[in-house]
Scaffold this active site. Structure first.
Site, PDB file in Angstrom:
ATOM      1  N   PRO A   1       0.796  -1.235   0.000  1.00 58.16           N
ATOM      2  CA  PRO A   1       0.000   0.000   0.000  1.00 58.16           C
ATOM      3  C   PRO A   1       0.829   1.286   0.000  1.00 58.16           C
ATOM      4  O   PRO A   1       1.912   1.326   0.586  1.00 58.16           O
ATOM      5  CB  PRO A   1      -0.809  -0.104   1.308  1.00 58.16           C
ATOM      6  CG  PRO A   1      -0.114  -1.138   2.128  1.00 58.16           C
ATOM      7  CD  PRO A   1       0.539  -2.077   1.164  1.00 58.16           C
ATOM      8  N   ASN A   2       0.281   2.253  -0.662  1.00 60.48           N
ATOM      9  CA  ASN A   2       0.835   3.617  -0.755  1.00 60.48           C
ATOM     10  C   ASN A   2       2.066   3.732  -1.652  1.00 60.48           C
ATOM     11  O   ASN A   2       2.530   4.834  -1.917  1.00 60.48           O
ATOM     12  CB  ASN A   2       1.170   4.191   0.642  1.00 60.48           C
ATOM     13  CG  ASN A   2      -0.044   4.217   1.539  1.00 60.48           C
ATOM     14  OD1 ASN A   2      -1.107   4.669   1.122  1.00 60.48           O
ATOM     15  ND2 ASN A   2       0.073   3.692   2.751  1.00 60.48           N
TER      16      ASN A   2
ATOM     17  N   ARG B   1       5.167  10.876  -2.469  1.00 57.93           N
ATOM     18  CA  ARG B   1       5.004  10.499  -1.067  1.00 57.93           C
ATOM     19  C   ARG B   1       6.343  10.626  -0.323  1.00 57.93           C
ATOM     20  O   ARG B   1       7.289   9.918  -0.633  1.00 57.93           O
ATOM     21  CB  ARG B   1       4.539   9.038  -1.027  1.00 57.93           C
ATOM     22  CG  ARG B   1       4.371   8.494   0.347  1.00 57.93           C
ATOM     23  CD  ARG B   1       4.152   6.995   0.342  1.00 57.93           C
ATOM     24  NE  ARG B   1       4.194   6.512   1.694  1.00 57.93           N
ATOM     25  CZ  ARG B   1       4.471   5.271   2.029  1.00 57.93           C
ATOM     26  NH1 ARG B   1       4.717   4.359   1.094  1.00 57.93           N
ATOM     27  NH2 ARG B   1       4.504   4.922   3.294  1.00 57.93           N
TER      28      ARG B   1
ATOM     29  N   TYR C   1      11.520   8.384   0.657  1.00 52.19           N
ATOM     30  CA  TYR C   1      11.369   7.331  -0.357  1.00 52.19           C
ATOM     31  C   TYR C   1      11.915   7.710  -1.734  1.00 52.19           C
ATOM     32  O   TYR C   1      11.841   6.913  -2.662  1.00 52.19           O
ATOM     33  CB  TYR C   1       9.890   6.940  -0.476  1.00 52.19           C
ATOM     34  CG  TYR C   1       9.326   6.414   0.831  1.00 52.19           C
ATOM     35  CD1 TYR C   1       9.842   5.266   1.416  1.00 52.19           C
ATOM     36  CD2 TYR C   1       8.284   7.076   1.495  1.00 52.19           C
ATOM     37  CE1 TYR C   1       9.349   4.777   2.612  1.00 52.19           C
ATOM     38  CE2 TYR C   1       7.781   6.596   2.691  1.00 52.19           C
ATOM     39  CZ  TYR C   1       8.319   5.455   3.245  1.00 52.19           C
ATOM     40  OH  TYR C   1       7.837   4.964   4.434  1.00 52.19           O
TER      41      TYR C   1
ATOM     42  N   ASN D   1       7.800  -5.837  -1.403  1.00 44.54           N
ATOM     43  CA  ASN D   1       7.845  -4.757  -0.426  1.00 44.54           C
ATOM     44  C   ASN D   1       6.418  -4.615   0.081  1.00 44.54           C
ATOM     45  O   ASN D   1       5.593  -3.956  -0.551  1.00 44.54           O
ATOM     46  CB  ASN D   1       8.311  -3.448  -1.070  1.00 44.54           C
ATOM     47  CG  ASN D   1       8.379  -2.315  -0.049  1.00 44.54           C
ATOM     48  OD1 ASN D   1       7.918  -2.457   1.095  1.00 44.54           O
ATOM     49  ND2 ASN D   1       8.943  -1.188  -0.447  1.00 44.54           N
TER      50      ASN D   1
ATOM     51  N   ALA E   1       3.502  -0.891   4.588  1.00 47.87           N
ATOM     52  CA  ALA E   1       3.074  -0.871   6.001  1.00 47.87           C
ATOM     53  C   ALA E   1       2.657  -2.249   6.497  1.00 47.87           C
ATOM     54  O   ALA E   1       2.776  -2.548   7.692  1.00 47.87           O
ATOM     55  CB  ALA E   1       1.941   0.125   6.169  1.00 47.87           C
TER      56      ALA E   1
ATOM     57  N   GLU F   1      12.844  -9.599   0.397  1.00 48.07           N
ATOM     58  CA  GLU F   1      12.076  -8.483   0.976  1.00 48.07           C
ATOM     59  C   GLU F   1      12.847  -7.194   0.718  1.00 48.07           C
ATOM     60  O   GLU F   1      14.046  -7.120   1.024  1.00 48.07           O
ATOM     61  CB  GLU F   1      11.930  -8.721   2.495  1.00 48.07           C
ATOM     62  CG  GLU F   1      11.225  -7.598   3.236  1.00 48.07           C
ATOM     63  CD  GLU F   1      11.179  -7.841   4.754  1.00 48.07           C
ATOM     64  OE1 GLU F   1      11.639  -8.912   5.223  1.00 48.07           O
ATOM     65  OE2 GLU F   1      10.680  -6.949   5.466  1.00 48.07           O
TER      66      GLU F   1
ATOM     67  N   HIS G   1      12.902  -2.912   1.077  1.00 53.30           N
ATOM     68  CA  HIS G   1      12.353  -1.653   1.589  1.00 53.30           C
ATOM     69  C   HIS G   1      13.216  -0.514   1.076  1.00 53.30           C
ATOM     70  O   HIS G   1      14.455  -0.605   1.126  1.00 53.30           O
ATOM     71  CB  HIS G   1      12.335  -1.634   3.118  1.00 53.30           C
ATOM     72  CG  HIS G   1      11.430  -2.668   3.676  1.00 53.30           C
ATOM     73  ND1 HIS G   1      10.065  -2.551   3.648  1.00 53.30           N
ATOM     74  CD2 HIS G   1      11.705  -3.881   4.213  1.00 53.30           C
ATOM     75  CE1 HIS G   1       9.527  -3.637   4.172  1.00 53.30           C
ATOM     76  NE2 HIS G   1      10.493  -4.474   4.519  1.00 53.30           N
TER      77      HIS G   1
ATOM     78  N   ARG H   1      14.403   3.490  11.704  1.00 50.55           N
ATOM     79  CA  ARG H   1      13.230   4.361  11.767  1.00 50.55           C
ATOM     80  C   ARG H   1      12.465   4.151  13.086  1.00 50.55           C
ATOM     81  O   ARG H   1      13.016   3.602  14.032  1.00 50.55           O
ATOM     82  CB  ARG H   1      12.361   4.123  10.523  1.00 50.55           C
ATOM     83  CG  ARG H   1      13.117   4.456   9.229  1.00 50.55           C
ATOM     84  CD  ARG H   1      12.246   4.387   8.024  1.00 50.55           C
ATOM     85  NE  ARG H   1      11.191   5.386   8.073  1.00 50.55           N
ATOM     86  CZ  ARG H   1      10.138   5.396   7.244  1.00 50.55           C
ATOM     87  NH1 ARG H   1      10.063   4.471   6.288  1.00 50.55           N
ATOM     88  NH2 ARG H   1       9.207   6.321   7.349  1.00 50.55           N
TER      89      ARG H   1
HETATM   90  C1  DQA Z   1       8.555   0.815   3.358  1.00 50.08           C
HETATM   91  C2  DQA Z   1       8.720   1.023   4.858  1.00 50.08           C
HETATM   92  C3  DQA Z   1       7.406   0.878   5.554  1.00 50.08           C
HETATM   93  O1  DQA Z   1       7.562   1.085   6.955  1.00 50.08           O
HETATM   94  C4  DQA Z   1       6.415   1.887   5.052  1.00 50.08           C
HETATM   95  O2  DQA Z   1       5.149   1.692   5.647  1.00 50.08           O
HETATM   96  C5  DQA Z   1       6.301   1.878   3.568  1.00 50.08           C
HETATM   97  C6  DQA Z   1       7.507   1.731   2.776  1.00 50.08           C
HETATM   98  C7  DQA Z   1       9.868   1.072   2.592  1.00 50.08           C
HETATM   99  O3  DQA Z   1       9.933   0.668   1.453  1.00 50.08           O
HETATM  100  O4  DQA Z   1      10.770   1.706   3.113  1.00 50.08           O
HETATM  101  O5  DQA Z   1       5.243   2.099   3.008  1.00 50.08           O
HETATM  102  O6  DQA Z   1       8.205  -0.514   3.131  1.00 50.08           O
END
Ligand code: DQA
Length: 243
Positions: free
Chosen positions: A107-108, A115, A120, A171, A174, A195, A197, A204
Site C-alpha cells: 500500500p501507498n 510520497r 522514499y 515490499n 506498512a 524483501e 524496503h 526508523r
Molecule cells: C517501506 C517502509 C514501511 O515502513 C512503510 O510503511 C512503507 C515503505 C519502505 O519501502 O521503506 O510504506 O516498506
C-alpha cells in the site's frame, strides 16, 4: 560462416560456447560471447580475466589458419553448434518458466515520487517498475510487477507465484509490520523471496523496525532507495543461475 544464421550473435552466450570458440581459434567470437556474458554478470571476475586474456591474444594478431585447417575446424565447430543448438532449445523450453520474477508492492507505494520524497525518493513507481523490468531483461530473466493497497489482493498475488514464478521480490510496505496473513501466505512458497524496503526500516520508528516476514524470506535489501529493487533482481538472477 558469414551466411550461417547460427552465428555467435544467435547463440545463447555461455562460458562453454566462448571456450569452444577460443579452442577453435575464433578469438573474436569468443571475445564477443564473453562481452555478452559480462553485460549479464558484470561482477564476475573470471569472465573479465578470460576476456582480457583473449583481447591480449587478439592484439598480438594470430595469423589466420591455413585454408585446409579452417575447413577441418569448421567441421568441428558445426558439430558443436548442433549440440549447443539442441541444448539451447532444451533450455528455452524449460527456461521460460524457470526465470520469471514477480515483484509485489504494497500500500501507498503507487504514490512514490509524491510520497515523502525525503524518505522514499523522487522516482515514481512506474519508473521503478520500468527499471526492474530492464534489469531483469539484462539478467536474462523477465519480471512482472504488481501494486495494491489491499491486503487480500496482495495475498492472492503471492499465491500466483506458486505455478508461475521462480522468485518473488516483495515490499509489503506498512503491512510488513502488521500482516500475519501476508506472512502466512509467504510461508506457503518454496521459491526464494527477497524483501525490499526503500528506507532502512531498522533506523526508523520502533514500530517499523519489526518485520513480520523477516524470518520467512530468503534475504532482505533495505535502505538503498529505488536501487534496492535492481540490487534484488541481480541477486535473484544469480541465485536462480546457481540453482
Ligand atoms: C517501506 C517502509 C514501511 O515502513 C512503510 O510503511 C512503507 C515503505 C519502505 O519501502 O521503506 O510504506 O516498506
Amino acid at each position: 560462416m558469414g551466411g550461417d544464421s547460427n552465428d555467435a550473435a544467435d547463440m545463447t552466450p555461455t562460458v562453454t560456447l566462448a571456450e569452444l570458440y577460443k579452442e577453435q581459434g575464433f578469438l573474436d567470437k569468443a571475445a564477443s560471447v564473453y562481452k555478452k556474458l559480462l553485460v549479464m554478470e558484470p561482477d564476475r571476475a573470471e569472465l573479465k580475466e578470460a576476456l582480457e586474456a583473449i583481447e591480449k591474444r587478439l592484439a598480438v594478431s594470430t595469423p589466420p589458419a591455413e585454408k585446409s585447417e579452417t575447413k577441418t575446424m569448421l567441421g568441428h565447430l558445426n558439430g558443436w553448434r548442433k549440440v549447443i543448438r539442441e541444448r539451447k532449445k532444451m533450455l528455452d523450453q524449460k527456461g521460460e518458466k524457470r526465470r520469471k520474477i514477480l515483484v509485489i508492492h504494497g500500500p501507498n507505494l503507487h504514490m512514490l515520487g509524491r510520497r515523502e520524497p525525503s524518505v522514499y525518493g523522487t522516482s515514481t513507481l512506474k519508473e521503478i517498475d520500468e527499471e526492474i523490468k530492464k534489469t531483469a531483461e539484462e539478467c536474462g530473466m523477465s519480471a512482472d510487477t504488481f501494486q495494491s493497497n489491499h491486503e487480500g489482493d496482495l495475498i492472492e498475488k503471492i499465491y500466483e507465484t506458486i505455478d508461475g514464478y521462480d522468485l518473488l521480490i516483495i515490499n509489503p510496505a506498512a503491512y510488513t509490520h502488521t500482516s500475519v496473513a501476508i506472512r502466512d501466505a509467504l510461508l506457503m512458497l518454496d521459491i526464494p523471496i527477497i524483501e525490499v524496503h526503500l528506507s532502512n526500516i531498522y533506523r526508523r520508528e520502533p514500530f517499523r523496525q519489526k518485520s513480520m516476514i523477516a524470518d520467512v524470506v530468503t534475504a532482505q535489501v533495505v535502505g538503498f532507495g529505488k536501487d534496492g529493487y535492481t540490487v534484488a533482481v541481480r541477486a535473484a538472477a544469480n541465485m536462480s543461475r546457481r540453482a
